[in-house]
Design an enzyme around this catalytic site. Structure first.
Site, PDB file in Angstrom:
ATOM      1  N   VAL A 108      -9.228 -12.089  41.701  1.00 18.61           N
ATOM      2  CA  VAL A 108      -9.523 -12.069  40.259  1.00 18.61           C
ATOM      3  C   VAL A 108     -10.999 -12.384  40.021  1.00 18.61           C
ATOM      4  CG1 VAL A 108      -8.890 -12.995  38.002  1.00 18.61           C
ATOM      5  CG2 VAL A 108      -7.213 -12.980  39.826  1.00 18.61           C
ATOM      6  N   GLY A 129     -20.178   0.317  44.854  1.00 16.43           N
ATOM      7  CA  GLY A 129     -19.100  -0.438  45.521  1.00 16.43           C
ATOM      8  C   GLY A 129     -18.261  -1.272  44.576  1.00 16.43           C
ATOM      9  N   LYS A 186      -4.924  -8.330  37.511  1.00 14.53           N
ATOM     10  CA  LYS A 186      -5.677  -9.593  37.436  1.00 14.53           C
ATOM     11  C   LYS A 186      -5.152 -10.472  36.304  1.00 14.53           C
ATOM     12  CE  LYS A 186      -9.887  -7.553  39.312  1.00 14.53           C
ATOM     13  NZ  LYS A 186     -11.066  -6.760  38.952  1.00 14.53           N
ATOM     14  N   ILE A 222     -16.322 -15.279  40.480  1.00 12.21           N
ATOM     15  CA  ILE A 222     -16.052 -16.370  39.527  1.00 12.21           C
ATOM     16  C   ILE A 222     -14.860 -17.202  40.025  1.00 12.21           C
ATOM     17  CG2 ILE A 222     -15.508 -16.941  37.130  1.00 12.21           C
ATOM     18  CD1 ILE A 222     -16.528 -14.177  36.325  1.00 12.21           C
TER      19      ILE A 222
HETATM   20  P1  NAP Z   1     -12.811  -0.451  50.999  1.00 17.21           P
HETATM   21  O1  NAP Z   1     -14.291  -0.432  51.034  1.00 17.21           O
HETATM   22  O2  NAP Z   1     -12.081   0.811  50.753  1.00 17.21           O
HETATM   23  O3  NAP Z   1     -12.328  -1.087  52.404  1.00 17.21           O
HETATM   24  C1  NAP Z   1     -10.998  -1.054  52.835  1.00 17.21           C
HETATM   25  C2  NAP Z   1     -10.948  -1.373  54.332  1.00 17.21           C
HETATM   26  O4  NAP Z   1      -9.596  -1.440  54.738  1.00 17.21           O
HETATM   27  C3  NAP Z   1     -11.626  -0.302  55.195  1.00 17.21           C
HETATM   28  O5  NAP Z   1     -12.315  -0.895  56.261  1.00 17.21           O
HETATM   29  C4  NAP Z   1     -10.446   0.518  55.727  1.00 17.21           C
HETATM   30  O6  NAP Z   1     -10.673   1.056  57.025  1.00 17.21           O
HETATM   31  C5  NAP Z   1      -9.366  -0.556  55.826  1.00 17.21           C
HETATM   32  N1  NAP Z   1      -8.037   0.029  55.659  1.00 17.21           N
HETATM   33  C6  NAP Z   1      -7.513   0.584  54.541  1.00 17.21           C
HETATM   34  N2  NAP Z   1      -6.241   0.995  54.767  1.00 17.21           N
HETATM   35  C7  NAP Z   1      -5.982   0.704  56.065  1.00 17.21           C
HETATM   36  C8  NAP Z   1      -4.856   0.877  56.905  1.00 17.21           C
HETATM   37  N3  NAP Z   1      -3.727   1.465  56.465  1.00 17.21           N
HETATM   38  N4  NAP Z   1      -4.923   0.445  58.188  1.00 17.21           N
HETATM   39  C9  NAP Z   1      -6.033  -0.141  58.648  1.00 17.21           C
HETATM   40  N5  NAP Z   1      -7.154  -0.354  57.900  1.00 17.21           N
HETATM   41  C10 NAP Z   1      -7.124   0.076  56.639  1.00 17.21           C
HETATM   42  O7  NAP Z   1     -12.270  -1.488  49.911  1.00 17.21           O
HETATM   43  P2  NAP Z   1     -13.029  -2.765  49.325  1.00 17.21           P
HETATM   44  O8  NAP Z   1     -13.831  -2.372  48.145  1.00 17.21           O
HETATM   45  O9  NAP Z   1     -13.674  -3.522  50.430  1.00 17.21           O
HETATM   46  O10 NAP Z   1     -11.777  -3.578  48.722  1.00 17.21           O
HETATM   47  C11 NAP Z   1     -10.891  -4.283  49.568  1.00 17.21           C
HETATM   48  C12 NAP Z   1      -9.996  -5.171  48.733  1.00 17.21           C
HETATM   49  O11 NAP Z   1     -10.800  -6.077  47.988  1.00 17.21           O
HETATM   50  C13 NAP Z   1      -9.120  -4.441  47.702  1.00 17.21           C
HETATM   51  O12 NAP Z   1      -7.897  -5.114  47.567  1.00 17.21           O
HETATM   52  C14 NAP Z   1      -9.932  -4.578  46.431  1.00 17.21           C
HETATM   53  O13 NAP Z   1      -9.119  -4.520  45.255  1.00 17.21           O
HETATM   54  C15 NAP Z   1     -10.477  -5.967  46.600  1.00 17.21           C
HETATM   55  N6  NAP Z   1     -11.676  -6.246  45.827  1.00 17.21           N
HETATM   56  C16 NAP Z   1     -12.733  -5.407  45.874  1.00 17.21           C
HETATM   57  C17 NAP Z   1     -13.879  -5.697  45.148  1.00 17.21           C
HETATM   58  C18 NAP Z   1     -15.079  -4.784  45.157  1.00 17.21           C
HETATM   59  O14 NAP Z   1     -15.964  -5.002  44.311  1.00 17.21           O
HETATM   60  N7  NAP Z   1     -15.166  -3.807  46.037  1.00 17.21           N
HETATM   61  C19 NAP Z   1     -13.924  -6.866  44.371  1.00 17.21           C
HETATM   62  C20 NAP Z   1     -12.813  -7.735  44.366  1.00 17.21           C
HETATM   63  C21 NAP Z   1     -11.690  -7.410  45.096  1.00 17.21           C
HETATM   64  P3  NAP Z   1     -11.792   2.193  57.280  1.00 17.21           P
HETATM   65  O15 NAP Z   1     -13.101   1.508  56.984  1.00 17.21           O
HETATM   66  O16 NAP Z   1     -11.672   2.572  58.702  1.00 17.21           O
HETATM   67  O17 NAP Z   1     -11.495   3.287  56.321  1.00 17.21           O
HETATM   68  N1  HSE Z   2     -12.704  -2.552  41.058  1.00 20.85           N
HETATM   69  C1  HSE Z   2     -12.755  -3.917  40.675  1.00 20.85           C
HETATM   70  C2  HSE Z   2     -13.623  -4.078  39.435  1.00 20.85           C
HETATM   71  C3  HSE Z   2     -13.322  -4.739  41.803  1.00 20.85           C
HETATM   72  O1  HSE Z   2     -14.368  -3.149  39.107  1.00 20.85           O
HETATM   73  O2  HSE Z   2     -13.542  -5.110  38.781  1.00 20.85           O
HETATM   74  C4  HSE Z   2     -13.225  -6.224  41.547  1.00 20.85           C
HETATM   75  O3  HSE Z   2     -11.919  -6.660  41.592  1.00 20.85           O
END
Ligand code: NAP
Ligand code: HSE
Length: 429
Positions: free
Chosen positions: A134, A188, A206, A138
């Site tokens: 979430v 990102g 969230k 923060i």
């Molecule tokens: P991302 O860049 O798409 O990274 C996902 C990672 O997981 C990649 O390394 C991918 O592997 C791996 N993956 C996905 N499915 C898989 C599977 N079935 N088996 C093995 N590996 C797998 O996503 P992200 O932005 O880092 O986000 C990750 C999490 O953090 C999500 O739950 C998202 O909601 C949360 N989040 C993201 C942000 C943000 O700003 N990005 C903020 C807060 C929370 P490959 O690299 O080989 O494809």
């Molecule tokens: N996709 C989400 C956002 C990442 O834009 O807030 C953070 O959880």
């Protein structure tokens, strides 16, 4: 004090996962000074180990084999930064059962399967933490669960999705919806499937988590009323500006007696309101309660390194506490009913397109009056025999406004279905 090495396993090594490794490597000395522990990424599960990574993992760290990851005795604490409900959910369950504490950034997983995952963690006697799920950087979960644990928080109001806030800020400056979304993806901020952001699904998950923690009663993803920003047109954004407001995707969780209402929807926010100033990918959460009156937390709501800071904080909390601890326990100690949506009260904005004929305005206002809904502001624009009415209605039950709109929508003079959004004006203390 002798330093203790702790092996960290990452489920996922994408935007957030690679930033967690970067932070652990680049801040290793600070973390060790603060905690007496040296946290090292020893394994990371990915789909494609050959992919180029923004911050490289060490030699032989990346794997595609979950069984190897789970059985690796060097993996002591796991960060789930993979996303998606499956297979992430099964992996987390298996790791908890194997006695490994897990921290997760995955709001969809926690909002949908939280009850069962917490039960699994409790049975296994290990921790499951979710600060990064979430509002990225923060620390709102910690504040609600630790600092405000004896405060009767009755309303949580906030901007909890960075991508849509970034897009709306961009559109306010005249940018297009499509360009803003593409830029949010490149930076990102967006989910792997950005539909989750623009449809309000990310914010709904969230808000379900925040309401659960704030009110101590389980609120699931499906319990959240949700509307995204896809229907918003530049005309609504400029009409808001004329009314002295901005459009924001707002999450609102309200405790009304013994019932709960949780919703996510675009709303018009008065320029004088603190949420109107939240710009770009920033998030803000206002916590309102009896003793505290109001506490606002604001900061980066998306992004790799921003989210990694919360993931690392949870890892440090896990290694800094032993057993399950009271903060680990499922926070749902009571069961509250869902407030009927028709009883939820707010001021509303209405955009109406009507034929410019005598009596149309009177007709509209008389329908509103018959449902005891009163008009606070009205702006009328005339063009080619048609009139656009921008109305701001005084606070009223949503059911009364919706019923009046159903009646108004069938007037022969009404050219398009009315467009209705809630308005955030006062702070609602
Ligand atoms: P991302 O860049 O798409 O990274 C996902 C990672 O997981 C990649 O390394 C991918 O592997 C791996 N993956 C996905 N499915 C898989 C599977 N079935 N088996 C093995 N590996 C797998 O996503 P992200 O932005 O880092 O986000 C990750 C999490 O953090 C999500 O739950 C998202 O909601 C949360 N989040 C993201 C942000 C943000 O700003 N990005 C903020 C807060 C929370 P490959 O690299 O080989 O494809
Ligand atoms: N996709 C989400 C956002 C990442 O834009 O807030 C953070 O959880």
């Amino acid at each position: 004090m002798a330093s203790v090495d702790v092996g960290i396993g990452l489920l996922g090594y994408g935007t957030v996962g690679s930033s967690v490794n970067r932070l652990l490597v680049e801040s290793a000395d600070e973390i060790e000074r603060a905690t007496g522990h040296r946290l090292r990424v020893v394994r990371a599960l990915v789909r494609d180990p050959a992919k180029e990574r923004p911050f490289p993992a060490g030699d032989e760290v990346l794997t595609t084999d979950f069984a190897e990851f789970r059985e690796d005795p060097n993996v002591q604490v796991v960060a789930e930064v993979m996303g998606g409900v499956q297979p992430a959910g099964d992996y987390v369950r298996e790791l908890l059962r194997a006695g490994k504490p897990v921290v997760s950034a995955n709001k969809q997983l926690i909002a949908r399967d939280g009850a069962e995952l917490f039960a699994t963690a409790s049975e296994a006697g290990v921790q499951l933490r979710f600060e990064a799920s979430v509002c990225a950087a923060i620390p709102v979960v910690k504040v609600l669960r630790e600092s405000l644990v004896v405060t009767n928080v009755h309303r949580v109001l906030g901007i909890v999705n960075g991508t849509t806030n970034f897009m709306l800020s961009h559109m306010e400056r005249g940018g297009s919806y499509a360009d803003a979304l593409a830029e949010a993806q490149a930076l990102g901020y967006a989910e792997a499937d950005p539909t989750d952001d623009v449809s309000g699904a990310d914010a709904a998950a969230k808000m379900a988590i925040l309401a659960t923690v704030a009110f101590g009663s389980r609120v699931g993803y499906e319990d959240v009323e949700r509307r995204g920003i896809e229907e918003l047109e530049p005309a609504h954004v400029s009409a808001a500006a004329q009314l002295g407001m901005v459009v924001r995707l707002i999450g609102i969780a309200t405790l009304v007696g013994d019932a709960v209402d949780v919703r996510v929807q675009p709303a018009l926010v008065d320029r004088a309101h603190p949420l109107a100033a939240v710009d770009g990918a920033f998030n803000a959460v206002m916590l309102q309660g009896d003793a505290i009156r109001e506490i606002t937390l604001e900061g980066p709501g998306a992004g790799g390194i921003e989210t990694a800071s919360a993931v690392v904080a949870d890892l440090v909390s896990v290694v800094g506490t032993s057993g399950t601890g009271f903060l680990q326990n499922d926070a749902c100690w009571r069961s509250l009913a869902k407030l009927p949506s028709s009883e939820w009260r707010s001021p509303f904005y209405v955009h109406l397109e009507v034929s410019d004929r005598p009596g149309v305005l009177a007709h509209v206002t008389s329908r509103l009056a018959s449902h005891e809904v009163s008009v606070a502001q009205l702006v009328q624009k005339l063009e080619d025999g048609a009139a656009t009415l921008e109305l701001v209605l005084h606070r009223a039950p949503y059911g009364a406004v919706a019923e009046a709109m159903r009646e108004i929508a069938v007037f022969p003079e009404v050219l398009r279905p009315p467009f209705v959004l809630p308005v955030i004006t006062e702070r609602g203390l």
